[in-house]
Design a protein around this motif. Sequence first.
Motif, PDB file in Angstrom:
ATOM      1  N   ASP A 144       0.538  -1.248   0.096  1.00  6.30           N
ATOM      2  CA  ASP A 144      -0.219   0.175  -0.109  1.00  6.30           C
ATOM      3  C   ASP A 144       0.821   1.363  -0.037  1.00  6.30           C
ATOM      4  N   PHE A 145       1.957   1.302   0.739  1.00  8.87           N
ATOM      5  CA  PHE A 145       2.732   2.418   0.741  1.00  8.87           C
ATOM      6  C   PHE A 145       4.177   2.443   0.316  1.00  8.87           C
ATOM      7  N   GLY A 146       4.570   1.409   0.064  1.00  6.29           N
ATOM      8  CA  GLY A 146       5.929   1.149  -0.419  1.00  6.29           C
ATOM      9  C   GLY A 146       6.117   1.036  -1.953  1.00  6.29           C
ATOM     10  N   ILE A 147       5.541   0.091  -2.625  1.00 10.30           N
ATOM     11  CA  ILE A 147       5.797  -0.247  -4.066  1.00 10.30           C
ATOM     12  C   ILE A 147       4.311   0.166  -4.761  1.00 10.30           C
ATOM     13  N   GLY A 148       3.273   0.440  -3.891  1.00 10.56           N
ATOM     14  CA  GLY A 148       2.054   0.653  -4.825  1.00 10.56           C
ATOM     15  C   GLY A 148       1.545  -0.508  -5.603  1.00 10.56           C
ATOM     16  N   PHE A 149       1.685  -2.009  -4.991  1.00  6.35           N
ATOM     17  CA  PHE A 149       1.298  -3.059  -5.677  1.00  6.35           C
ATOM     18  C   PHE A 149      -0.111  -3.362  -5.361  1.00  6.35           C
ATOM     19  N   PHE A 150      -1.074  -2.532  -5.872  1.00  8.59           N
ATOM     20  CA  PHE A 150      -2.546  -2.754  -5.768  1.00  8.59           C
ATOM     21  C   PHE A 150      -3.138  -2.228  -7.027  1.00  8.59           C
ATOM     22  N   TYR A 153      -8.779   1.590  -7.261  1.00  4.95           N
ATOM     23  CA  TYR A 153     -10.089   1.476  -7.373  1.00  4.95           C
ATOM     24  C   TYR A 153     -10.630  -0.085  -7.696  1.00  4.95           C
ATOM     25  N   GLY A 154      -9.570  -0.795  -7.494  1.00  3.59           N
ATOM     26  CA  GLY A 154      -9.868  -2.301  -7.276  1.00  3.59           C
ATOM     27  C   GLY A 154      -9.771  -2.710  -5.876  1.00  3.59           C
ATOM     28  N   ASP A 155      -8.656  -3.550  -5.752  1.00  3.43           N
ATOM     29  CA  ASP A 155      -8.358  -3.789  -4.233  1.00  3.43           C
ATOM     30  C   ASP A 155      -7.922  -2.661  -3.331  1.00  3.43           C
ATOM     31  N   GLY A 156      -7.519  -1.636  -4.029  1.00  5.47           N
ATOM     32  CA  GLY A 156      -7.463  -0.382  -3.214  1.00  5.47           C
ATOM     33  C   GLY A 156      -8.623   0.370  -3.013  1.00  5.47           C
ATOM     34  N   GLN A 243       3.343   6.635  -7.013  1.00  8.64           N
ATOM     35  CA  GLN A 243       2.931   7.835  -6.020  1.00  8.64           C
ATOM     36  C   GLN A 243       1.383   8.090  -6.227  1.00  8.64           C
ATOM     37  N   HIS A 244       0.973   7.973  -7.599  1.00  8.30           N
ATOM     38  CA  HIS A 244      -0.387   8.379  -7.746  1.00  8.30           C
ATOM     39  C   HIS A 244      -1.574   7.624  -6.865  1.00  8.30           C
ATOM     40  N   LYS A 245      -1.181   6.448  -6.578  1.00  7.40           N
ATOM     41  CA  LYS A 245      -1.906   5.539  -5.784  1.00  7.40           C
ATOM     42  C   LYS A 245      -1.897   5.879  -4.337  1.00  7.40           C
ATOM     43  N   VAL A 246      -0.677   6.314  -3.913  1.00 13.43           N
ATOM     44  CA  VAL A 246      -0.435   6.342  -2.521  1.00 13.43           C
ATOM     45  C   VAL A 246      -0.608   7.740  -1.957  1.00 13.43           C
ATOM     46  N   GLU A 247      -0.390   8.893  -2.919  1.00 14.30           N
ATOM     47  CA  GLU A 247      -0.912  10.164  -2.297  1.00 14.30           C
ATOM     48  C   GLU A 247      -2.543  10.234  -2.587  1.00 14.30           C
TER      49      GLU A 247
END
Length: 261
Positions: A144-150, A153-156, A243-247
Amino acid sequence: MKTDAVIEHITQWLKSYIENSPCKGFVIGVSGGIDSAVSSTLAARTGFPLLCVEMPIHQHESQVSRAREHIDFLEANYPNVSSVEVELTQTYETMRSALPDLQEGQDEQMALVNTRARIRMSTLYYFAALNSALVVGTGNKVEDFGIGFFTKYGDGGVDLSPIADLVKTEVYALGAGLGVNDAILQAAPTDGLWGDDRTDEDQIGASYPELEWAMDFSGDESALSERQCEVLAIYRRLNRANQHKVEPIPVCLIPAEVRLA
């Protein structure tokens, strides 16, 4: 890590959250992996209604069997747990057939992988609305916060994240403490979105212990081994790219002098 204390802390956090919300219970997707197994068991421990949803889309048989075995474990030990299977393969194929043909040079593989995750998210929120429930996330700290491996709007796409402050090795420790079955504890981590048995490490190029090291690294890079340099480069590349997933979603703020001009 004080495993029992962490288990109790997260259980009470989930319980307090639901007690202070207008909702009545939880919904979670169970994949047959360690993250969903731990997250669902923690939610089950609250005593509030928990609906476990299986959502196969061209799923590898080993993932299906692990998910089913885990749900059986939960239903046998927690009377507040129920389950439903929604076979989404045909839904996915119908959507795929409705999409336009590819243009030259386009590669649809990753787009379709993310589409699977978003179909599942929509399914979870259907059951959440039906049961006045919250969708429980299953992402860990590295993803979730390191590599954005999700999938965004799916499992995130979730309402709350009980294990997002735990790295993968800590999640495994909680799994053992919670009685998660050996098939899940010993299985190689996979996102289950490809319809085959490829692992997370196959996709990322590094193992979770390596990524945990990279996430915390702040030392002298000149003293690193060749493999450590490679892992650090993988981590930094993915961290930057996602970063677009994390921020938080960027919002265009309109200055008063522009708005009132």
